[in-house]
Scaffold this motif. Structure first.
Motif, PDB file in Angstrom:
ATOM      1  N   GLY A 132       4.754  -7.464  -1.721  1.00  0.00           N
ATOM      2  CA  GLY A 132       5.382  -8.966  -1.672  1.00  0.00           C
ATOM      3  C   GLY A 132       5.163  -9.639  -0.236  1.00  0.00           C
ATOM      4  N   ALA A 133       5.532  -8.813   1.009  1.00  0.00           N
ATOM      5  CA  ALA A 133       5.722  -9.229   2.076  1.00  0.00           C
ATOM      6  C   ALA A 133       6.510 -10.267   2.437  1.00  0.00           C
ATOM      7  CB  ALA A 133       4.372  -9.867   2.755  1.00  0.00           C
ATOM      8  N   THR A 134       7.662 -10.504   1.615  1.00  0.00           N
ATOM      9  CA  THR A 134       8.661 -11.264   1.428  1.00  0.00           C
ATOM     10  C   THR A 134       9.289 -11.572   2.847  1.00  0.00           C
ATOM     11  OG1 THR A 134      10.447  -9.862   0.419  1.00  0.00           O
ATOM     12  CG2 THR A 134       8.976 -11.593  -0.742  1.00  0.00           C
ATOM     13  N   ILE A 166      -7.476 -10.556   3.127  1.00  0.00           N
ATOM     14  CA  ILE A 166      -6.446  -9.325   3.032  1.00  0.00           C
ATOM     15  C   ILE A 166      -5.011  -9.929   2.532  1.00  0.00           C
ATOM     16  CG2 ILE A 166      -6.055  -8.976   5.325  1.00  0.00           C
ATOM     17  CD1 ILE A 166      -5.738  -6.055   4.920  1.00  0.00           C
ATOM     18  N   THR A 167      -4.262  -9.441   1.993  1.00  0.00           N
ATOM     19  CA  THR A 167      -2.813 -10.009   1.638  1.00  0.00           C
ATOM     20  C   THR A 167      -2.026  -9.551   2.743  1.00  0.00           C
ATOM     21  OG1 THR A 167      -1.855  -8.086   0.405  1.00  0.00           O
ATOM     22  CG2 THR A 167      -3.162  -9.532  -0.883  1.00  0.00           C
ATOM     23  N   TYR A 168      -0.834 -10.242   2.997  1.00  0.00           N
ATOM     24  CA  TYR A 168       0.001  -9.972   4.358  1.00  0.00           C
ATOM     25  C   TYR A 168       0.463  -8.637   3.885  1.00  0.00           C
ATOM     26  CZ  TYR A 168      -0.277 -14.364   6.478  1.00  0.00           C
ATOM     27  OH  TYR A 168      -0.504 -15.521   7.348  1.00  0.00           O
ATOM     28  N   SER A 169       0.648  -8.372   2.368  1.00  0.00           N
ATOM     29  CA  SER A 169       1.418  -7.028   2.095  1.00  0.00           C
ATOM     30  C   SER A 169       0.487  -5.930   2.407  1.00  0.00           C
ATOM     31  CB  SER A 169       1.691  -7.299   0.654  1.00  0.00           C
ATOM     32  OG  SER A 169       2.521  -8.136   0.162  1.00  0.00           O
ATOM     33  N   TRP A 172       0.313  -5.530   6.690  1.00  0.00           N
ATOM     34  CA  TRP A 172       1.496  -5.100   7.194  1.00  0.00           C
ATOM     35  C   TRP A 172       1.392  -3.636   7.359  1.00  0.00           C
ATOM     36  CZ3 TRP A 172       6.168  -8.629   5.750  1.00  0.00           C
ATOM     37  CH2 TRP A 172       5.973  -9.870   6.235  1.00  0.00           C
ATOM     38  N   ILE A 173       1.236  -2.858   5.791  1.00  0.00           N
ATOM     39  CA  ILE A 173       1.054  -1.695   5.631  1.00  0.00           C
ATOM     40  C   ILE A 173      -0.014  -0.930   6.546  1.00  0.00           C
ATOM     41  CG2 ILE A 173       1.013   0.352   3.847  1.00  0.00           C
ATOM     42  CD1 ILE A 173       3.794  -1.279   4.160  1.00  0.00           C
ATOM     43  N   LEU A 174      -1.010  -1.636   6.276  1.00  0.00           N
ATOM     44  CA  LEU A 174      -2.356  -0.995   7.166  1.00  0.00           C
ATOM     45  C   LEU A 174      -2.089  -0.964   8.589  1.00  0.00           C
ATOM     46  CD1 LEU A 174      -5.347  -0.206   7.313  1.00  0.00           C
ATOM     47  CD2 LEU A 174      -6.051  -2.494   7.116  1.00  0.00           C
ATOM     48  N   GLN A 195       0.189  -7.413  -3.461  1.00  0.00           N
ATOM     49  CA  GLN A 195       0.005  -8.837  -3.570  1.00  0.00           C
ATOM     50  C   GLN A 195       1.169  -9.555  -2.961  1.00  0.00           C
ATOM     51  OE1 GLN A 195      -0.826 -10.039  -7.537  1.00  0.00           O
ATOM     52  NE2 GLN A 195      -2.817  -8.666  -7.810  1.00  0.00           N
ATOM     53  N   ASP A 196       1.166 -10.453  -2.271  1.00  0.00           N
ATOM     54  CA  ASP A 196       2.130 -11.371  -1.742  1.00  0.00           C
ATOM     55  C   ASP A 196       2.751 -12.073  -2.803  1.00  0.00           C
ATOM     56  OD1 ASP A 196       1.157 -10.751   0.622  1.00  0.00           O
ATOM     57  OD2 ASP A 196      -0.111 -12.379   1.013  1.00  0.00           O
TER      58      ASP A 196
END
Length: 355
Positions: A132-134, A166-169, A172-174, A195-196
């Motif tokens: 989500g990268a909320t 690439i999604t933000y979610s 960030w983990i990568l 998915q964001d």
């Protein structure tokens, strides 16, 4: 020997990364079995791991090709391992681009971003987690535990612009995976597909650990995510990285003498050093009696005060390889909390760039 080690490590961290750098860096890690990784360094300000967009079209990201006139062609770009490796490389090559940032590396703050993006998961409600990268939105970005993480999000924004698929979610983990490996940590397998989400998916405040609390609080927080006592202690080993800031968490100082290199020193220092309350105007924290340059938080000390936690602290302090194995396993679990991966989602280990 320790002074020479510190000088050598500092040179590596500020050099232009010659081709032969990998061997000395590994030698540095292996030399830290009898001594701590380095001597006390001059205080600067690395990111603490506080207690502890494009148009994505398909799961792990997708992007429409453009023709020479700039119009979209009806073909979806499905990124492969090589595409994610390129993102990894971009992050790795920029980690130490600003020697004035904290201890000279953005690595620790990227680990903290990935951790805090994932640690909001609730196993009962199936809400939160890395899918989500909320934290892009208020109020989650303003939660006290996330103070200072804007630096990590801003650092990654140019990477997102360069690789808009690439999604933000996933990004960030990568970035967290990259930081751990490039700071001489263990291999951390990675699966794409997050998915964001929008602001409606933001989690409530209070889901991340409070550094001022003890073992009961830690168990409440981590059991809610689905972790056990051994996993709690293994995750805490990330405190070998980074430092606390008075303008973020309110606390101050690093946990170890080498805050940009992942080792089991955090556990060794917990057991081997003498700790005392720091006399200052800030929140309650400990300092090492010998140099007064290191710190531990109340939640850190809970790991040696609790009998069950302490047994795992002792095991990891005595065996860096065991710590690396268990840390890799538990951080993969953390980074995948709340992600509904399809069964055929590949799991990759990226090639290191500077480590």
């Amino acid at each position: 020997m320790a002074t020479a080690t510190r000088t050598f490590t500092r040179a590596l961290r500020t050099s232009a990364r010659p081709a032969f750098a990998a061997a000395p860096r590994i030698a540095f890690r292996q030399s830290g079995r009898r001594f701590y990784s380095s001597e006390p360094a001059a205080k600067k300000g690395s990111s603490a791991w506080v207690w502890l967009v494009g148009a994505a079209a398909v799961g792990g990201g997708g992007w429409y090709y453009l023709n020479q006139q700039g119009s979209a062609l009806p073909k979806v770009f499905k990124p492969k391992f090589e595409d994610y490796q390129a993102v990894y490389n971009e992050i790795a090559n920029r980690l130490e681009e600003n020697e004035d940032y904290d201890d000279g590396s953005y690595g620790p703050v990227l680990v903290r971003l990935a951790w805090h993006a994932s640690g909001t998961y609730d196993v009962n409600t199936k809400t939160g987690g890395s899918n989500g990268a909320t934290m892009r939105f208020s109020p989650e970005s303003d939660h006290g535990a996330n103070a200072g993480l804007k630096a990590a999000r801003d650092f990654l924004e140019p990477v997102k612009q360069k690789f808009p698929w690439i999604t933000y979610s996933d990004l960030w983990i990568l970035a967290g995976v990259c930081a751990i490996q490039e700071m001489l940590g263990p291999d951390v397998p990675y699966r794409p597909g997050r998915q964001d989400k929008d602001v409606s998916a933001c989690t409530p405040d209070g889901r991340l650990p409070d550094a001022a609390q003890g073992q009961d609080h830690l168990r409440n927080i981590f059991y809610r995510m689905g972790f056990n006592d051994q996993e709690i202690v293994a995750l805490a080993g990330a405190h070998a990285l980074g430092r606390c800031h008075t303008d973020r968490s309110g606390y101050s100082g690093p946990w170890t003498f080498s805050p940009t290199v992942l080792t089991n020193d955090y556990y060794r220092l917990l057991l081997e050093e003498k700790w005392q309350w720091k006399k200052w105007n800030g929140p309650k924290q400990y300092e090492d009696k010998k140099t007064k340059s290191l710190m531990m938080l109340p939640a850190d000390m809970a790991l040696v005060e609790d009998k069950k936690f302490r047994e795992w602290v002792k095991k990891y302090a005595a065996d860096n390889d065991l710590f690396f194995k268990d840390f890799s396993n538990v951080v993969v679990k953390l980074f995948e909390l709340g992600v509904p991966f399809p069964e055929d989602t590949p799991q990759w280990v990226f090639k290191r760039v500077n480590a």
